[in-house]
Design a protein around this motif. Sequence first.
Motif, PDB file in Angstrom:
ATOM      1  N   GLU A  47       0.764  -1.278   0.198  1.00 25.03           N
ATOM      2  CA  GLU A  47      -0.185   0.012  -0.074  1.00 25.03           C
ATOM      3  C   GLU A  47       0.888   1.216  -0.004  1.00 25.03           C
ATOM      4  O   GLU A  47       0.611   2.047  -0.823  1.00 25.03           O
ATOM      5  N   TRP A  48       1.868   1.276   0.810  1.00 23.38           N
ATOM      6  CA  TRP A  48       2.640   2.337   0.984  1.00 23.38           C
ATOM      7  C   TRP A  48       3.425   2.862  -0.415  1.00 23.38           C
ATOM      8  O   TRP A  48       3.604   3.945  -0.899  1.00 23.38           O
ATOM      9  N   ASN A  49       4.073   1.510  -1.000  1.00 26.15           N
ATOM     10  CA  ASN A  49       5.067   1.785  -2.112  1.00 26.15           C
ATOM     11  C   ASN A  49       4.235   1.712  -3.399  1.00 26.15           C
ATOM     12  O   ASN A  49       4.845   1.709  -4.376  1.00 26.15           O
ATOM     13  N   ALA A  50       2.813   1.673  -3.391  1.00 27.75           N
ATOM     14  CA  ALA A  50       1.921   1.424  -4.575  1.00 27.75           C
ATOM     15  C   ALA A  50       2.555   0.262  -5.531  1.00 27.75           C
ATOM     16  O   ALA A  50       2.628   0.665  -6.627  1.00 27.75           O
ATOM     17  N   LEU A  51       2.686  -0.825  -4.900  1.00 23.36           N
ATOM     18  CA  LEU A  51       3.232  -2.001  -5.679  1.00 23.36           C
ATOM     19  C   LEU A  51       2.186  -2.567  -6.242  1.00 23.36           C
ATOM     20  O   LEU A  51       1.114  -2.887  -5.656  1.00 23.36           O
ATOM     21  N   PRO A  52       2.209  -3.228  -7.523  1.00 22.70           N
ATOM     22  CA  PRO A  52       1.152  -3.949  -8.011  1.00 22.70           C
ATOM     23  C   PRO A  52       0.940  -5.412  -7.531  1.00 22.70           C
ATOM     24  O   PRO A  52       1.975  -6.018  -7.126  1.00 22.70           O
ATOM     25  N   GLU A  53      -0.435  -5.749  -7.635  1.00 24.72           N
ATOM     26  CA  GLU A  53      -0.472  -7.100  -7.055  1.00 24.72           C
ATOM     27  C   GLU A  53       0.377  -8.016  -7.897  1.00 24.72           C
ATOM     28  O   GLU A  53       0.494  -8.011  -9.070  1.00 24.72           O
ATOM     29  N   ASP A  54       0.584  -9.138  -7.136  1.00 23.68           N
ATOM     30  CA  ASP A  54       1.457 -10.180  -8.018  1.00 23.68           C
ATOM     31  C   ASP A  54       0.954 -11.557  -7.285  1.00 23.68           C
ATOM     32  O   ASP A  54       1.621 -12.656  -7.411  1.00 23.68           O
ATOM     33  N   GLY A  55      -0.194 -11.751  -6.763  1.00 23.34           N
ATOM     34  CA  GLY A  55      -0.653 -13.247  -6.233  1.00 23.34           C
ATOM     35  C   GLY A  55      -1.976 -12.983  -5.547  1.00 23.34           C
ATOM     36  O   GLY A  55      -2.115 -12.757  -4.508  1.00 23.34           O
ATOM     37  N   LEU A  56      -3.135 -13.130  -6.104  1.00 22.44           N
ATOM     38  CA  LEU A  56      -4.316 -13.110  -5.650  1.00 22.44           C
ATOM     39  C   LEU A  56      -5.039 -14.470  -5.197  1.00 22.44           C
ATOM     40  O   LEU A  56      -5.976 -14.443  -4.721  1.00 22.44           O
ATOM     41  N   SER A  57      -4.198 -15.543  -5.525  1.00 29.32           N
ATOM     42  CA  SER A  57      -4.882 -16.773  -5.168  1.00 29.32           C
ATOM     43  C   SER A  57      -3.706 -17.744  -4.456  1.00 29.32           C
ATOM     44  O   SER A  57      -2.563 -17.265  -4.541  1.00 29.32           O
ATOM     45  N   LEU A  58      -4.067 -18.709  -3.647  1.00 30.82           N
ATOM     46  CA  LEU A  58      -2.991 -19.555  -2.932  1.00 30.82           C
ATOM     47  C   LEU A  58      -2.238 -20.285  -4.054  1.00 30.82           C
ATOM     48  O   LEU A  58      -3.042 -20.847  -5.038  1.00 30.82           O
ATOM     49  N   THR A  59      -0.838 -20.637  -3.725  1.00 30.92           N
ATOM     50  CA  THR A  59      -0.213 -21.205  -4.658  1.00 30.92           C
ATOM     51  C   THR A  59      -0.375 -22.766  -4.416  1.00 30.92           C
ATOM     52  O   THR A  59       0.313 -23.536  -5.371  1.00 30.92           O
ATOM     53  N   GLY A  60      -0.871 -23.193  -3.428  1.00 29.95           N
ATOM     54  CA  GLY A  60      -1.086 -24.716  -3.099  1.00 29.95           C
ATOM     55  C   GLY A  60       0.317 -24.956  -2.287  1.00 29.95           C
ATOM     56  O   GLY A  60       0.322 -25.951  -1.741  1.00 29.95           O
ATOM     57  N   MET A  61       1.182 -24.013  -1.997  1.00 36.07           N
ATOM     58  CA  MET A  61       2.341 -24.216  -1.134  1.00 36.07           C
ATOM     59  C   MET A  61       1.816 -23.586   0.098  1.00 36.07           C
ATOM     60  O   MET A  61       2.271 -22.186   0.576  1.00 36.07           O
ATOM     61  N   SER A  62       1.276 -24.115   1.131  1.00 35.32           N
ATOM     62  CA  SER A  62       1.021 -23.362   2.377  1.00 35.32           C
ATOM     63  C   SER A  62      -0.007 -22.470   2.135  1.00 35.32           C
ATOM     64  O   SER A  62      -1.012 -22.415   1.445  1.00 35.32           O
ATOM     65  N   TYR A  63       0.046 -21.547   3.218  1.00 32.56           N
ATOM     66  CA  TYR A  63      -0.895 -20.316   3.038  1.00 32.56           C
ATOM     67  C   TYR A  63      -0.095 -19.206   2.121  1.00 32.56           C
ATOM     68  O   TYR A  63      -0.670 -18.057   2.299  1.00 32.56           O
ATOM     69  N   ASP A  64       0.829 -19.681   1.319  1.00 35.57           N
ATOM     70  CA  ASP A  64       1.713 -18.676   0.683  1.00 35.57           C
ATOM     71  C   ASP A  64       1.336 -18.248  -0.598  1.00 35.57           C
ATOM     72  O   ASP A  64       0.755 -19.078  -1.188  1.00 35.57           O
ATOM     73  N   ASN A  65       0.777 -17.022  -0.795  1.00 39.18           N
ATOM     74  CA  ASN A  65       0.386 -16.486  -2.171  1.00 39.18           C
ATOM     75  C   ASN A  65       1.138 -15.496  -2.980  1.00 39.18           C
ATOM     76  O   ASN A  65       0.914 -15.274  -4.246  1.00 39.18           O
ATOM     77  N   THR A  66       2.558 -15.475  -2.290  1.00 35.05           N
ATOM     78  CA  THR A  66       3.488 -14.818  -3.424  1.00 35.05           C
ATOM     79  C   THR A  66       4.627 -15.536  -3.555  1.00 35.05           C
ATOM     80  O   THR A  66       5.693 -15.026  -4.411  1.00 35.05           O
ATOM     81  N   VAL A  67       4.849 -16.652  -2.984  1.00 35.84           N
ATOM     82  CA  VAL A  67       6.147 -17.678  -2.729  1.00 35.84           C
ATOM     83  C   VAL A  67       7.252 -17.066  -2.537  1.00 35.84           C
ATOM     84  O   VAL A  67       8.201 -17.571  -1.596  1.00 35.84           O
ATOM     85  N   GLY A  68       7.910 -15.934  -2.864  1.00 35.79           N
ATOM     86  CA  GLY A  68       9.224 -15.157  -2.270  1.00 35.79           C
ATOM     87  C   GLY A  68       9.344 -13.607  -2.797  1.00 35.79           C
ATOM     88  O   GLY A  68       8.265 -13.057  -3.297  1.00 35.79           O
TER      89      GLY A  68
END
Length: 304
Positions: A47-68
């Motif tokens: 929010e502060w840095n106005a970064l674009p979204e890059d993961g709106l769904s779970l990846t199947g790897m635990s509860y992680d939606n951004t991976v890294g």
Amino acid sequence: MRSRFFSGPEPDPAGDAGHEDHPPRAGFFTDTSVCIGCKACEVACKEWNALPEDGLSLTGMSYDNTVGLGASTWRHVAFVEQPVPEGRTSLPLVEPGPGTPDPDAADGTGMRWLMSSDVCKHCTHAACLDVCPTGSLFRTEFGTVVVQEDICNGCGYCVPACPYGVIEQRPSDGRAFKCTMCYDRLGAGQEPACAKACPTESIQFGPLDELRERAALRVDQLHTAGVTEARLYGHDPDDGVGGDGAFFLLLDEPEVYGLPPEPVVTTRDLPAMWAHAGIAALSLATGAALSFALPALTRRSGRT
């Protein structure tokens, strides 16, 4: 002024970069033992840095939606699920009452979560900065490393230079991005957005020397409480990157969290490489000179 050193302890990175009368070096101390995986840091950072979204769904790897970490993810909360090892397994934060079963029983049948909010390490010896040909990456007066996106030409040299795999090029335009430790907020006397939003103070911000002292006390506290696996990562000025500006308290080996066990700045061997290149060039020049000189000397001696 570029850094005078490529490896080893460097007590004043900001001063070496040309900043006079600068404030104390700032940094992050992330205490993973109190991280609850709420992702407030991720949201606040975006929010502060106005970064674009890059993961709106779970990846199947635990509860992680951004991976890294990446060009659009400057804070990443890792969720590591693992079987409870034998012996001491749970943090002594809340003692179970009489007759209450321990969910993390030390019989090897339970599971536990290891959560950690990862971020750019703002290395003392930052290889990404050293290899940047345009000056897009620079050392701030706070000792942090920042990318000027309007100067970046998208060459990508910084990407393989980072020993942690943090910096990344954004596919949409090819420019590199990473955490700035909220440089704009620091200049206004505020703490970074991620630390401000952390509800458990897992992410702590302040002068780096003070954070290192606080972290050492926290490790001693956990060891006294029986959590002998607690350890610090990235705090040592004698390590392969001269110590990190963002370091961690971990409850397992670094590899479990996706961190390299012994990171080394990739530009460490540049002086030796230049020396070898100079010797090789001198040898070639000497060989070329002799190849012309010897025939001339032979012809001259034959005439006499």
